[in-house]
Design a protein around this motif. Structure first.
Motif, PDB file in Angstrom:
ATOM      1  N   ALA A  19      21.234  -7.983  51.567  1.00 44.09           N
ATOM      2  CA  ALA A  19      21.463  -6.746  50.162  1.00 44.09           C
ATOM      3  C   ALA A  19      22.458  -5.797  50.046  1.00 44.09           C
ATOM      4  O   ALA A  19      23.305  -5.668  49.767  1.00 44.09           O
ATOM      5  CB  ALA A  19      20.504  -6.915  49.716  1.00 44.09           C
ATOM      6  N   MET A  20      22.025  -5.025  51.039  1.00 40.18           N
ATOM      7  CA  MET A  20      22.588  -3.193  51.511  1.00 40.18           C
ATOM      8  C   MET A  20      24.073  -3.751  51.791  1.00 40.18           C
ATOM      9  O   MET A  20      25.263  -2.886  51.283  1.00 40.18           O
ATOM     10  CB  MET A  20      21.903  -2.690  51.963  1.00 40.18           C
ATOM     11  N   VAL A  21      24.075  -4.673  53.566  1.00 38.29           N
ATOM     12  CA  VAL A  21      25.353  -4.863  53.238  1.00 38.29           C
ATOM     13  C   VAL A  21      26.148  -6.081  52.131  1.00 38.29           C
ATOM     14  O   VAL A  21      27.449  -5.333  52.274  1.00 38.29           O
ATOM     15  CB  VAL A  21      25.652  -5.333  55.270  1.00 38.29           C
ATOM     16  N   ALA A  27      31.609  -2.769  46.848  1.00 36.51           N
ATOM     17  CA  ALA A  27      31.917  -1.745  46.777  1.00 36.51           C
ATOM     18  C   ALA A  27      33.181  -1.786  47.876  1.00 36.51           C
ATOM     19  O   ALA A  27      33.767  -0.623  47.821  1.00 36.51           O
ATOM     20  CB  ALA A  27      30.565  -0.809  47.334  1.00 36.51           C
ATOM     21  N   ARG A  28      32.965  -1.524  49.216  1.00 32.54           N
ATOM     22  CA  ARG A  28      33.796  -1.374  50.041  1.00 32.54           C
ATOM     23  C   ARG A  28      34.888  -2.515  50.863  1.00 32.54           C
ATOM     24  O   ARG A  28      34.193  -2.109  51.437  1.00 32.54           O
ATOM     25  CB  ARG A  28      33.291   0.133  50.796  1.00 32.54           C
ATOM     26  N   PRO A  29      35.419  -3.271  50.796  1.00 31.51           N
ATOM     27  CA  PRO A  29      36.272  -3.804  51.482  1.00 31.51           C
ATOM     28  C   PRO A  29      37.163  -3.808  52.424  1.00 31.51           C
ATOM     29  O   PRO A  29      36.659  -4.409  53.190  1.00 31.51           O
ATOM     30  CB  PRO A  29      36.373  -5.501  50.265  1.00 31.51           C
ATOM     31  N   TRP A  30      37.323  -2.872  51.931  1.00 28.59           N
ATOM     32  CA  TRP A  30      38.811  -2.310  52.988  1.00 28.59           C
ATOM     33  C   TRP A  30      37.694  -1.393  54.483  1.00 28.59           C
ATOM     34  O   TRP A  30      38.350  -1.865  55.759  1.00 28.59           O
ATOM     35  CB  TRP A  30      39.114  -1.348  52.431  1.00 28.59           C
ATOM     36  N   ALA A  31      36.567  -1.423  53.886  1.00 32.97           N
ATOM     37  CA  ALA A  31      35.621  -0.918  55.334  1.00 32.97           C
ATOM     38  C   ALA A  31      35.449  -2.048  56.547  1.00 32.97           C
ATOM     39  O   ALA A  31      35.338  -1.665  57.588  1.00 32.97           O
ATOM     40  CB  ALA A  31      34.562   0.814  54.904  1.00 32.97           C
ATOM     41  N   PHE A  53      28.436  -0.625  59.115  1.00 33.33           N
ATOM     42  CA  PHE A  53      27.413  -0.155  57.695  1.00 33.33           C
ATOM     43  C   PHE A  53      26.149   1.665  58.324  1.00 33.33           C
ATOM     44  O   PHE A  53      26.474   2.275  58.048  1.00 33.33           O
ATOM     45  CB  PHE A  53      25.999  -1.284  57.542  1.00 33.33           C
ATOM     46  N   PHE A  54      26.497   0.732  59.956  1.00 30.55           N
ATOM     47  CA  PHE A  54      25.075   1.839  59.856  1.00 30.55           C
ATOM     48  C   PHE A  54      26.362   3.412  60.047  1.00 30.55           C
ATOM     49  O   PHE A  54      25.727   4.794  59.886  1.00 30.55           O
ATOM     50  CB  PHE A  54      24.834   1.931  61.885  1.00 30.55           C
ATOM     51  N   ARG A  55      26.973   3.371  60.979  1.00 27.53           N
ATOM     52  CA  ARG A  55      28.222   4.075  60.485  1.00 27.53           C
ATOM     53  C   ARG A  55      28.189   4.830  59.564  1.00 27.53           C
ATOM     54  O   ARG A  55      28.462   6.462  59.389  1.00 27.53           O
ATOM     55  CB  ARG A  55      29.591   4.367  61.354  1.00 27.53           C
ATOM     56  N   THR A  56      28.064   4.530  58.549  1.00 28.30           N
ATOM     57  CA  THR A  56      28.242   4.940  57.209  1.00 28.30           C
ATOM     58  C   THR A  56      26.804   5.163  56.399  1.00 28.30           C
ATOM     59  O   THR A  56      26.881   6.347  55.593  1.00 28.30           O
ATOM     60  CB  THR A  56      29.051   3.906  55.728  1.00 28.30           C
ATOM     61  N   ILE A 131      21.743   6.757  51.239  1.00 31.01           N
ATOM     62  CA  ILE A 131      22.130   5.501  50.538  1.00 31.01           C
ATOM     63  C   ILE A 131      22.710   5.566  49.256  1.00 31.01           C
ATOM     64  O   ILE A 131      21.067   6.169  48.661  1.00 31.01           O
ATOM     65  CB  ILE A 131      21.477   4.324  51.041  1.00 31.01           C
ATOM     66  N   ASP A 132      23.966   5.509  48.799  1.00 34.21           N
ATOM     67  CA  ASP A 132      23.822   5.675  47.279  1.00 34.21           C
ATOM     68  C   ASP A 132      22.401   4.728  46.913  1.00 34.21           C
ATOM     69  O   ASP A 132      22.569   3.660  46.813  1.00 34.21           O
ATOM     70  CB  ASP A 132      25.366   5.035  47.632  1.00 34.21           C
ATOM     71  N   PRO A 133      22.433   4.532  45.823  1.00 35.56           N
ATOM     72  CA  PRO A 133      21.307   4.046  44.816  1.00 35.56           C
ATOM     73  C   PRO A 133      21.493   1.677  45.269  1.00 35.56           C
ATOM     74  O   PRO A 133      21.248   1.867  44.262  1.00 35.56           O
ATOM     75  CB  PRO A 133      20.799   5.094  44.100  1.00 35.56           C
TER      76      PRO A 133
END
Length: 141
Positions: A19-21, A27-31, A53-56, A131-133
């Motif tokens: 769910a987080m990924v 939210a950030r498809p360009w990433a 995901f983990f780098r962020t 992580i942003d809520p």
């Protein structure tokens, strides 16, 4: 696959990695340059996506496997060019190098002296406070 072990570890820790990924991809498809069309059934099972995901959302740590104190149980380790992923074990070899819990090959979910098997290209420590809520998701049965 190797990513399933990480997903299950997060589940046991109370987090829904899928769910987080998925939320981060939305939210950030360009990433996520490897994703042309999001597929929630598989995106969380690809090491390149988990690497983004983990780098962020995790603490980025040393990839020097001989910096012994920096390798702690529960840390995430990525090998090669986002080819494989595992989790650092509480066990160490005679030289102090951490064992890796990983899934792959003939013996799934194995714990072994594997930090030297391939080049370590990522080392992360998950910290939910980073992580942003809107991205953080608890595991729900």
């Amino acid at each position: 696959v190797c990513t399933d072990l990480v997903w299950r570890a997060f589940k046991h820790a109370g987090y829904d990695l899928k769910a987080m990924v998925d939320a981060d991809i939305a939210a950030r498809p360009w990433a996520y340059p490897n994703i042309q069309t999001p597929d929630p059934n598989i995106d969380f099972r690809r090491v390149p996506n988990l690497s983004v995901f983990f780098r962020t959302y995790a603490q980025t740590l040393t990839t020097d496997i001989y910096d012994i104190p920096q390798w702690q149980p529960g840390d995430i380790v990525i090998f090669g060019n986002d080819a494989h992923i595992g989790i650092i074990s509480e066990y160490r070899n005679k030289d102090g190098l951490a064992f890796v819990i990983h899934n792959g090959g003939a013996n799934p979910d194995r714990e072994e002296d594997a930090l030297t098997h391939d080049t370590v290209t990522g080392h992360y420590r998950f910290d939910a406070s980073l992580i942003d809520p809107s991205i953080l998701h608890a595991w729900e049965e």
